[in-house]
Design an enzyme around this catalytic site. Structure first.
Site, PDB file in Angstrom:
ATOM      1  N   HIS A 308      59.723   4.177  35.425  1.00 58.84           N
ATOM      2  CA  HIS A 308      59.631   3.501  34.129  1.00 58.84           C
ATOM      3  C   HIS A 308      58.380   2.631  34.085  1.00 58.84           C
ATOM      4  CE1 HIS A 308      64.266   3.904  34.141  1.00 58.84           C
ATOM      5  NE2 HIS A 308      63.676   4.993  33.669  1.00 58.84           N
TER       6      HIS A 308
HETATM    7  C1  LIG Z   1      60.710  11.866  36.990  1.00 55.85           C
HETATM    8  C2  LIG Z   1      60.920  10.980  35.775  1.00 55.85           C
HETATM    9  C3  LIG Z   1      62.209  10.785  35.294  1.00 55.85           C
HETATM   10  C4  LIG Z   1      62.419   9.958  34.191  1.00 55.85           C
HETATM   11  N1  LIG Z   1      63.702   9.805  33.709  1.00 55.85           N
HETATM   12  C5  LIG Z   1      63.906   9.040  32.624  1.00 55.85           C
HETATM   13  C6  LIG Z   1      65.216   8.894  32.086  1.00 55.85           C
HETATM   14  O1  LIG Z   1      66.190   9.458  32.593  1.00 55.85           O
HETATM   15  N2  LIG Z   1      65.382   8.105  30.985  1.00 55.85           N
HETATM   16  C7  LIG Z   1      64.334   7.448  30.409  1.00 55.85           C
HETATM   17  O2  LIG Z   1      64.541   6.742  29.410  1.00 55.85           O
HETATM   18  N3  LIG Z   1      63.085   7.570  30.906  1.00 55.85           N
HETATM   19  C8  LIG Z   1      62.842   8.344  31.984  1.00 55.85           C
HETATM   20  N4  LIG Z   1      61.575   8.472  32.489  1.00 55.85           N
HETATM   21  C9  LIG Z   1      60.490   7.702  31.843  1.00 55.85           C
HETATM   22  C10 LIG Z   1      59.959   8.388  30.600  1.00 55.85           C
HETATM   23  O3  LIG Z   1      59.754   9.767  30.848  1.00 55.85           O
HETATM   24  C11 LIG Z   1      58.627   7.714  30.215  1.00 55.85           C
HETATM   25  O4  LIG Z   1      58.859   6.334  29.981  1.00 55.85           O
HETATM   26  C12 LIG Z   1      58.022   8.325  28.963  1.00 55.85           C
HETATM   27  O5  LIG Z   1      57.847   9.731  29.088  1.00 55.85           O
HETATM   28  C13 LIG Z   1      56.682   7.677  28.700  1.00 55.85           C
HETATM   29  O6  LIG Z   1      56.072   8.330  27.604  1.00 55.85           O
HETATM   30  P1  LIG Z   1      54.508   8.326  27.427  1.00 55.85           P
HETATM   31  O7  LIG Z   1      54.225   9.020  26.149  1.00 55.85           O
HETATM   32  O8  LIG Z   1      53.995   6.957  27.639  1.00 55.85           O
HETATM   33  O9  LIG Z   1      53.918   9.178  28.651  1.00 55.85           O
HETATM   34  P2  LIG Z   1      54.194  10.665  29.108  1.00 55.85           P
HETATM   35  O10 LIG Z   1      55.527  11.138  28.667  1.00 55.85           O
HETATM   36  O11 LIG Z   1      53.874  10.678  30.575  1.00 55.85           O
HETATM   37  O12 LIG Z   1      53.113  11.522  28.314  1.00 55.85           O
HETATM   38  C14 LIG Z   1      51.748  11.496  28.639  1.00 55.85           C
HETATM   39  C15 LIG Z   1      51.198  12.901  28.494  1.00 55.85           C
HETATM   40  O13 LIG Z   1      49.783  12.864  28.571  1.00 55.85           O
HETATM   41  C16 LIG Z   1      49.339  13.948  29.365  1.00 55.85           C
HETATM   42  N5  LIG Z   1      48.017  13.572  29.914  1.00 55.85           N
HETATM   43  C17 LIG Z   1      47.730  12.616  30.825  1.00 55.85           C
HETATM   44  N6  LIG Z   1      46.406  12.551  31.035  1.00 55.85           N
HETATM   45  C18 LIG Z   1      45.842  13.482  30.232  1.00 55.85           C
HETATM   46  C19 LIG Z   1      44.497  13.909  30.006  1.00 55.85           C
HETATM   47  N7  LIG Z   1      43.465  13.340  30.632  1.00 55.85           N
HETATM   48  N8  LIG Z   1      44.281  14.913  29.123  1.00 55.85           N
HETATM   49  C20 LIG Z   1      45.323  15.492  28.463  1.00 55.85           C
HETATM   50  N9  LIG Z   1      46.613  15.137  28.632  1.00 55.85           N
HETATM   51  C21 LIG Z   1      46.861  14.138  29.510  1.00 55.85           C
HETATM   52  C22 LIG Z   1      50.418  14.109  30.417  1.00 55.85           C
HETATM   53  O14 LIG Z   1      50.376  15.409  30.965  1.00 55.85           O
HETATM   54  C23 LIG Z   1      51.673  13.847  29.595  1.00 55.85           C
HETATM   55  O15 LIG Z   1      52.141  15.029  29.000  1.00 55.85           O
HETATM   56  C24 LIG Z   1      61.327   9.303  33.574  1.00 55.85           C
HETATM   57  C25 LIG Z   1      60.025   9.510  34.057  1.00 55.85           C
HETATM   58  C26 LIG Z   1      59.820  10.351  35.141  1.00 55.85           C
HETATM   59  C27 LIG Z   1      58.402  10.575  35.633  1.00 55.85           C
END
Ligand SMILES: Cc1cc2nc3c(=O)[nH]c(=O)nc-3n(C[C@H](O)[C@H](O)[C@H](O)COP(=O)(O)OP(=O)(O)OC[C@H]3O[C@@H](n4cnc5c(N)ncnc54)[C@H](O)[C@@H]3O)c2cc1C
Length: 371
Positions: A308
């Site tokens: 998280h």
């Molecule tokens: C293993 C795991 C289990 C989890 N389980 C839970 C859960 O059960 N419940 C819960 O509430 N939360 C959970 N989380 C947390 C939740 O997934 C994150 O808080 C949430 O996905 C964050 O969203 P975000 O959009 O900030 O980032 P992300 O979802 O990480 O999205 C970022 C995206 O940007 C892409 N990216 C990165 N750099 C680049 C680049 N240079 N060029 C192009 N694309 C790029 C990545 O590939 C990714 O697809 C979990 C996280 C993980 C890793």
């Protein structure tokens, strides 16, 4: 419930201790990702084009105004120009690195990494926050659990068939089945920790083995809600191939150490009372982990990161982005992902991350958050 904790249908709420089935992002028996829920439907719009399997290498600037991105596509390098603005949403670990690679960050970090500065923004990559927790592994007595559905190749085959045919069994739940939001001690006003109940135990309880135990077992994990410890992530060189310098900073404040010890003791207290006491015995970490130092060592050396991570492009007066998610020191550039959360939410982060996406949409479209 037997221990006086109220059961709720919906875990979300505040102010009181509660236990509930874990809310899951599932539709029709399969995982519903944010892409399936939102993006796939939107692809019918004429003003949206998805470029898949691309990696953004750098944001392009004209002075301090973002004008587009440099991207590695399956067909080679390409540049995309932004008519209005660039929205960074690469997540808590990658968004700050992308900003730094593009010249937005702490001047000293940029200089050490060999990146010419576009805009000084010392908050980029700082304030990394993460839940740090640990697990108790329990051996069950006279209660089945779900290890037997996963432990042998034949069992796994049956479990897979059951899932494919009926969407039920061990593969149909999201790992953690039940969550509790609790107070670490009677002295605190409201819940300050989360407990995760998983009806499976693994032999490497610290994550060194992913295989289910041969005997029946369960795993009970926990972490304090709102850590005050902060770490950082920064680039070490100008290209995405240079590994970042990651400092997790776990348990670096007295608040977090005290809370972690109290949370550990609260979980053990629950496990030493019925219904757990009459149905299960603790196999890890075991009685040798009980004084403050051994608990902290166990959590640091054998615990888990809650996945998280937030905070590396934080909102706030001193943060990397302003109230409209605009990157300080630049124009036409925003961040919209979990990295803008200045502190950790008292729960998991995927729903708040989606809420940030909704609000960012309002800010971009209407210039303000629409209720
Ligand atoms: C293993 C795991 C289990 C989890 N389980 C839970 C859960 O059960 N419940 C819960 O509430 N939360 C959970 N989380 C947390 C939740 O997934 C994150 O808080 C949430 O996905 C964050 O969203 P975000 O959009 O900030 O980032 P992300 O979802 O990480 O999205 C970022 C995206 O940007 C892409 N990216 C990165 N750099 C680049 C680049 N240079 N060029 C192009 N694309 C790029 C990545 O590939 C990714 O697809 C979990 C996280 C993980 C890793």
């Amino acid at each position: 419930m037997q221990q006086g904790i109220s059961a709720f249908e919906d875990l979300n709420g505040s102010g009181h201790e509660r236990v509930a089935y874990a809310p899951l992002s599932v539709a029709g028996g399969t995982r519903m990702s944010a892409a399936r829920a939102y993006l796939h439907r939107a692809t019918r719009r004429p003003n949206l084009r998805l470029e898949l399997h691309c990696e953004v290498r750098r944001i392009i600037f004209d002075g301090t105004t973002a004008t587009g991105v440099e991207v590695m596509t399956p067909d080679g390098e390409a540049r995309f120009t932004a008519r209005r603005e660039v929205i960074v949403c690469a997540g808590t670990m990658e968004s700050p690195l992308l900003l730094e690679r593009s010249g937005v960050g702490d001047p000293d970090v940029l200089a050490a990494g060999g990146v010419p500065m576009v805009a000084a923004n010392p908050a980029v990559g700082e304030n990394l926050r993460q839940h740090r927790g640990a697990v108790f592994a329990l051996r069950l007595r006279g209660v089945p659990g779900r290890n037997r559905e996963l432990v042998t190749p034949a069992a796994r085959l049956r479990t897979t068939a059951r899932y494919l045919l009926r969407r039920s069994g061990a593969l149909a739940h999201g790992g953690t089945t039940v969550l509790a939001v609790l107070r670490s001690s009677p002295a605190v006003a409201g819940p300050d920790m989360e407990v995760l109940f998983t009806p499976v135990s693994v032999s490497g309880h610290d994550g060194t083995s992913a295989g289910a135990d041969a005997g029946d077992g369960v795993t009970v994990g926990f972490y304090p809600h709102a850590p005050t410890s902060t770490g950082s992530i920064h680039l070490t060189g100008p290209s995405a191939h240079h590994p970042p310098r990651l400092v997790p900073g776990y348990l670096s404040t007295g608040h977090d150490r005290d809370l972690t010890v109290a949370a550990f003791r609260r979980v053990r207290q629950i496990l030493e009372a019925d219904p757990f006491a009459s149905a299960a015995s603790e196999t890890a970490p075991g009685p040798q982990v009980s004084d403050d130092d051994s608990v902290l060592r166990y959590v640091l050396e054998h615990g888990f990161a809650g996945n998280h991570q937030v905070g590396t492009c934080a909102l706030g007066p001193e943060g990397a982005v302003d109230d409209d998610l605009r990157v300080r020191g630049t124009q036409r550039l925003r961040v919209a992902d979990a990295s803008v959360m200045p502190t950790l939410t008292t729960g998991n982060t995927v729903a708040p991350s989606m809420a940030i996406g909704w609000i960012a949409g309002d800010l971009i479209r209407h210039g303000k958050a629409v209720a």
